[in-house]
Scaffold this active site. Sequence first.
Site, mmCIF file in Angstrom:
data_model
loop_
_atom_site.group_PDB
_atom_site.id
_atom_site.type_symbol
_atom_site.label_atom_id
_atom_site.label_comp_id
_atom_site.label_asym_id
_atom_site.label_seq_id
_atom_site.Cartn_x
_atom_site.Cartn_y
_atom_site.Cartn_z
ATOM 1 N N ASN A 140 1.030 -1.289 -0.050
ATOM 2 C CA ASN A 140 0.033 -0.357 -0.445
ATOM 3 C C ASN A 140 0.666 0.897 0.069
ATOM 4 O OD1 ASN A 140 -2.002 2.279 -0.233
ATOM 5 N ND2 ASN A 140 -2.507 1.201 1.846
ATOM 6 N N ARG A 148 -6.383 1.687 -4.498
ATOM 7 C CA ARG A 148 -7.447 1.972 -4.774
ATOM 8 C C ARG A 148 -7.681 1.932 -3.037
ATOM 9 N NH1 ARG A 148 -10.471 -2.267 -6.125
ATOM 10 N NH2 ARG A 148 -10.539 -3.072 -7.860
ATOM 11 N N ASP A 166 -2.367 -1.916 9.967
ATOM 12 C CA ASP A 166 -4.131 -2.487 9.894
ATOM 13 C C ASP A 166 -4.319 -2.466 8.996
ATOM 14 O OD1 ASP A 166 -1.801 -3.914 12.373
ATOM 15 O OD2 ASP A 166 -2.478 -2.232 13.609
ATOM 16 N N GLY A 203 2.686 0.498 7.943
ATOM 17 C CA GLY A 203 1.497 2.201 8.420
ATOM 18 C C GLY A 203 1.807 2.837 9.636
ATOM 19 N N ASP A 231 -8.782 7.665 16.323
ATOM 20 C CA ASP A 231 -8.425 7.062 15.642
ATOM 21 C C ASP A 231 -8.770 7.747 14.160
ATOM 22 O OD1 ASP A 231 -7.636 5.023 13.946
ATOM 23 O OD2 ASP A 231 -8.116 3.849 14.417
#
Length: 407
Positions: A19, A53, A78, A108, A168
């Site tokens: 990603n 995407r 995650d 991430g 978050d």
Amino acid sequence: MSFAYKDVSPKRNLRVLVNPKGGPGKASEIFTSVVQPIFRAARSNCEVTYTERSKHAMDIAKTLPLDTYDAIVTLSGDGLIHEVFSGFAEHPESVKAFSTPICPVPTGSGNGTSLNLLGLKEGFDVGVATLNAIKGKPMRHDICAVILGERRILSFMTVALGLMADLDLGTEHLRWLGDGRFMYGFLRGLIRLKPCPVTLSIKVAESNKEKMARAAQDFNVNIKSSRNDYSAPANDGQASGEQSSADATDEWLTLDKPILYLFTGKSPYVARDLMQFPVARASDGFIDVVAQEVTSRGELLSSIDGGPKGAAYWKDFQHYFKATSYRITPNTPDHEKQNLAIDGERYPFGPFEVEIEQGLASFLSPYGAFVDEFNVPPPSQNKTNEAAGAKEPVLKPLKKLTCLESS
């Protein structure tokens, strides 16, 4: 070669999902400069896709050829793992798809899964995570099924309401800060100190904190001493007399105190600075439920220092349960405005119920269990040891919770 890999097959076939926009946005660079050279040296066969995407990984997972790959490797946070599991749920051979192990490489923001599999010291180490993809063994992991209206959403990590959802989802525009954005969101939430207007009903298996802590510690000792084959569904957390899911009550119990947030999960760490579920086990058949009672800002601030060690577990204002199921009922007509985070992803909020699917999923692990060091003794033990100078812990039962009533 046989000594280096022992009972693990070398030259694995890996499906790699990268990603490029996850977290700080460095996944592509990390894959090219660190991960790919290690895979080449190990002669691993990799099919690589750079996600373009939202739900791209989900679409790949739901049509994945199941006899082709030894594992799926994700370079992201995650959220990409959540997409893969969501894809498995729609696969024509769903149960078999879930047996395909996932191996996260941390690129991430929070990287909670990598922290749980590799520990605080190595949870952000890309090289160690890559070696886990090469030599790790499958470890069974429970999945939580969130029934929200007519939808059935699968969660492998956390479900959050109130402050924990706000910090978050409310800081997604600050992903460039890495996991620092969560602390910013927490402090901002303390200023507002907004209660979470919901009713929580639970099917409780255990609520005695000392009993749960002893069982988790005994389990970790057993895992470290045995290192047996852990590819089969495990009785994680069943050491030292902890209840099995078969012993859980069928009675719904309701928390009758106002809460600041609800946070439920399946693994100890949610970020580097927070071990929220210190007694969580990968496949014990329970959901770890934390209901944070509304309390003062000072009390909440005092919990920050012990966050990485799980110290807040012992706080009287933080209620902790092992559950087989729980329900949430909104208490305000405008509840749609509240945040609901499932594995860090935004979902529309409404009444929902959560159930457990024991041992459905699988992660690659170098150890066969989560790597967490929960050694914080209960307050009663600290006071006894200080007064008597005792070297061995003296455990006393905590007072029985009085905040539950039958519904």
